[in-house]
Design an enzyme around this catalytic site. Structure first.
Site, PDB file in Angstrom:
ATOM      1  N   ARG A  52     -31.370  39.579 -20.439  1.00 31.43           N
ATOM      2  CA  ARG A  52     -31.862  40.082 -21.923  1.00 31.43           C
ATOM      3  C   ARG A  52     -30.637  40.869 -22.132  1.00 31.43           C
ATOM      4  O   ARG A  52     -29.745  41.361 -21.587  1.00 31.43           O
ATOM      5  CB  ARG A  52     -33.061  40.877 -21.795  1.00 31.43           C
ATOM      6  CG  ARG A  52     -34.450  40.073 -21.644  1.00 31.43           C
ATOM      7  CD  ARG A  52     -35.520  40.816 -21.593  1.00 31.43           C
ATOM      8  NE  ARG A  52     -35.535  41.616 -20.162  1.00 31.43           N
ATOM      9  CZ  ARG A  52     -36.540  42.682 -19.827  1.00 31.43           C
ATOM     10  NH1 ARG A  52     -37.627  42.804 -20.796  1.00 31.43           N
ATOM     11  NH2 ARG A  52     -36.494  43.218 -18.727  1.00 31.43           N
ATOM     12  N   LYS A  75     -32.910  47.519 -19.924  1.00 29.14           N
ATOM     13  CA  LYS A  75     -33.387  48.223 -18.671  1.00 29.14           C
ATOM     14  C   LYS A  75     -32.834  49.595 -18.555  1.00 29.14           C
ATOM     15  O   LYS A  75     -31.700  49.885 -18.993  1.00 29.14           O
ATOM     16  CB  LYS A  75     -33.172  47.475 -17.327  1.00 29.14           C
ATOM     17  CG  LYS A  75     -34.055  46.110 -17.389  1.00 29.14           C
ATOM     18  CD  LYS A  75     -35.325  46.295 -17.542  1.00 29.14           C
ATOM     19  CE  LYS A  75     -36.090  46.971 -16.161  1.00 29.14           C
ATOM     20  NZ  LYS A  75     -37.602  47.207 -16.486  1.00 29.14           N
ATOM     21  N   TYR A 117     -35.609  50.718 -21.948  1.00 24.75           N
ATOM     22  CA  TYR A 117     -36.870  50.937 -21.252  1.00 24.75           C
ATOM     23  C   TYR A 117     -36.437  52.164 -20.089  1.00 24.75           C
ATOM     24  O   TYR A 117     -35.333  51.729 -19.486  1.00 24.75           O
ATOM     25  CB  TYR A 117     -37.068  49.938 -20.560  1.00 24.75           C
ATOM     26  CG  TYR A 117     -38.063  48.899 -21.250  1.00 24.75           C
ATOM     27  CD1 TYR A 117     -39.679  49.514 -21.963  1.00 24.75           C
ATOM     28  CD2 TYR A 117     -37.679  47.666 -21.738  1.00 24.75           C
ATOM     29  CE1 TYR A 117     -40.179  48.675 -22.840  1.00 24.75           C
ATOM     30  CE2 TYR A 117     -38.377  46.965 -22.551  1.00 24.75           C
ATOM     31  CZ  TYR A 117     -39.657  47.190 -23.109  1.00 24.75           C
ATOM     32  OH  TYR A 117     -40.326  46.658 -23.879  1.00 24.75           O
ATOM     33  N   HIS A 164     -38.963  54.097 -17.418  1.00 29.60           N
ATOM     34  CA  HIS A 164     -40.097  54.282 -16.734  1.00 29.60           C
ATOM     35  C   HIS A 164     -39.472  55.216 -15.542  1.00 29.60           C
ATOM     36  O   HIS A 164     -39.413  55.071 -14.071  1.00 29.60           O
ATOM     37  CB  HIS A 164     -40.047  52.762 -15.969  1.00 29.60           C
ATOM     38  CG  HIS A 164     -40.422  51.760 -16.693  1.00 29.60           C
ATOM     39  ND1 HIS A 164     -41.613  51.406 -17.181  1.00 29.60           N
ATOM     40  CD2 HIS A 164     -39.750  50.600 -17.167  1.00 29.60           C
ATOM     41  CE1 HIS A 164     -41.948  50.594 -18.086  1.00 29.60           C
ATOM     42  NE2 HIS A 164     -40.568  49.848 -18.145  1.00 29.60           N
ATOM     43  N   GLU A 207     -41.120  52.548 -23.695  1.00 31.00           N
ATOM     44  CA  GLU A 207     -42.323  52.185 -23.195  1.00 31.00           C
ATOM     45  C   GLU A 207     -43.397  53.683 -23.292  1.00 31.00           C
ATOM     46  O   GLU A 207     -44.425  53.537 -23.442  1.00 31.00           O
ATOM     47  CB  GLU A 207     -42.280  52.121 -21.622  1.00 31.00           C
ATOM     48  CG  GLU A 207     -42.069  53.443 -20.996  1.00 31.00           C
ATOM     49  CD  GLU A 207     -40.598  53.471 -20.671  1.00 31.00           C
ATOM     50  OE1 GLU A 207     -40.195  54.442 -19.682  1.00 31.00           O
ATOM     51  OE2 GLU A 207     -39.736  52.839 -21.266  1.00 31.00           O
ATOM     52  N   ASP A 251     -43.299  48.183 -12.061  1.00 32.50           N
ATOM     53  CA  ASP A 251     -41.951  49.195 -12.820  1.00 32.50           C
ATOM     54  C   ASP A 251     -42.664  50.478 -13.044  1.00 32.50           C
ATOM     55  O   ASP A 251     -41.764  51.543 -13.154  1.00 32.50           O
ATOM     56  CB  ASP A 251     -41.773  48.253 -14.266  1.00 32.50           C
ATOM     57  CG  ASP A 251     -42.599  48.253 -14.917  1.00 32.50           C
ATOM     58  OD1 ASP A 251     -43.921  48.688 -14.888  1.00 32.50           O
ATOM     59  OD2 ASP A 251     -42.232  47.631 -16.023  1.00 32.50           O
TER      60      ASP A 251
END
Length: 372
Positions: free
Chosen positions: A15, A75, A94, A96, A118, A270
């Site tokens: 991506r 990411k 993102y 996490h 997120e 994740d």
């Protein structure tokens, strides 16, 4: 503002954080966009497409990080990228962080302004930047599960939808949010026998009405989970606690009771995983491992396998927020947008997300207090 988009370096991550349409939107608003060469190829976007939309191609990620005021990624940064992050720079991606203590420490040490896709949350609880990837991951979870239930791939040799005279597979989904509902839609469409479990009885009533009694719904408790897991051919973990580690709802003992050749797909890996035997993160190159004769699929970037679909779906959601940050600057954007303020995870050397702080047992401050 200068927006920088480096190429993703996580394994099997194809991506990219922006499309040519996004570049054109930024440049049309007076901003500059730097794109690392070949960043979009995995999603079928050429360098020429970016240039024709107004982007400047840059040879290395180091130059992107050095020049950009805001870094847009898909990411979380990997250790090789930690040293490229600098004080005051906005990182929009993102993150996490609940399972990333080293990254959290690096963001705090480098005083990065980290905004996590997120944890951006509307007042009604909707997660607008997580939802498109959740829907993709939910749909993929059933496809992946059906694949690994096939005998050549280690499964018990069951066709998910069965055939006349032969029972369909039993699919159990724990969690009825975006991931669970998307998995449910595909599993029902493929003809499986589906049970969905959630703690929200109203959500279960809605899904039961939607599917006209074609599914089984259960309120989440240890008894119902154990009974359902025991007979599951495909178990899908679809649990989310915003910003925090996922609760371990399926114990090791429950997995031991599953039938040999069954498959587990834990979409919440994740965030640490909701199934106790998901004790590692796998990759698209080597996606499964076997424990107690059960196949465990634990890929943390599932949507990366359908990179083009995911890139366009993601950037449709992220662009309005990124543009708000660019147009108004961080301070004004966050002060005037509650959803965006909830997305701030670190700021000026402080952890600002309570769920992450509680998961990592670290002190945190509210972003509103830091902004005054």
């Amino acid at each position: 503002m200068i927006i920088g988009v480096p190429k993703e370096i996580k394994i099997n991550e194809d991506r990219v954080a922006i499309t040519p349409a996004g570049v054109q939107t930024f440049t049309g608003a007076g901003h500059k966009v730097l794109i690392e060469e070949k960043a979009g190829l995995g999603s079928g976007i050429t360098d020429e497409a970016y240039v024709s939309s107004g982007a400047e191609l840059v040879a290395t990620a180091a130059e992107v990080f050095k020049r950009a005021d805001m870094i847009m990624k898909v990411k979380e940064p990997l250790p090789s990228e930690f040293q490229l992050l600098r004080e005051g720079q906005i990182l929009f991606t993102y993150l996490h962080l609940a399972r990333e203590p080293e990254l959290t420490a690096a963001l705090i040490k480098n005083k990065v302004t980290a905004v996590a896709y997120e944890t951006i949350q509307l007042d009604n609880g909707v997660l607008p930047l997580l939802t498109p990837m959740s829907k993709i991951a939910g749909k993929m979870a059933v496809q992946v599960g059906a694949h690994f239930l096939e005998k050549p791939y280690g499964g018990k040799g069951i066709l998910l939808g069965g055939v006349p005279g032969v029972a369909a597979a039993d699919v159990v989904i724990i969690g009825a949010g975006s991931v669970g509902a998307s998995a449910l839609k595909v599993a029902v469409g493929m003809g499986a026998q589906v049970t969905i479990i959630d703690q929200n009885a109203e959500r279960l009533r809605y899904l039961d009405d939607l599917y006209g009694g074609r599914i089984n719904t259960l309120v989440s408790n240890q008894f119902n989970i154990r009974q359902s897991v025991r007979y599951a051919d495909l178990l899908i973990g679809a649990v989310l606690v915003v910003g925090a580690k996922a609760p371990k709802l399926v114990s090791e003992e429950m997995v031991k009771e599953m039938k040999p050749g069954s498959v587990i797909v834990d979409v919440s890996v994740d965030q640490g995983g909701s199934i106790e035997t998901i004790d590692r993160v796998t990759t698209h190159n080597d996606p499964v491992y076997i424990k107690y004769n059960v196949l465990h699929y634990a890929v943390a970037n599932m949507p990366g396998a359908v990179a083009r679909t995911s890139t366009f779906a993601l950037t449709n959601a992220t662009l309005p927020y990124a543009l708000e940050l660019a147009n108004n600057g961080f301070y004004e954007a966050v002060k005037n947008n509650n959803a965006l303020s909830r997305g701030v995870n670190t700021y000026k050397g402080n952890l600002t997300c309570g769920a992450v702080g509680e998961s990592l047992k670290k002190d945190y401050m509210k972003i509103a207090d830091l902004l005054g």
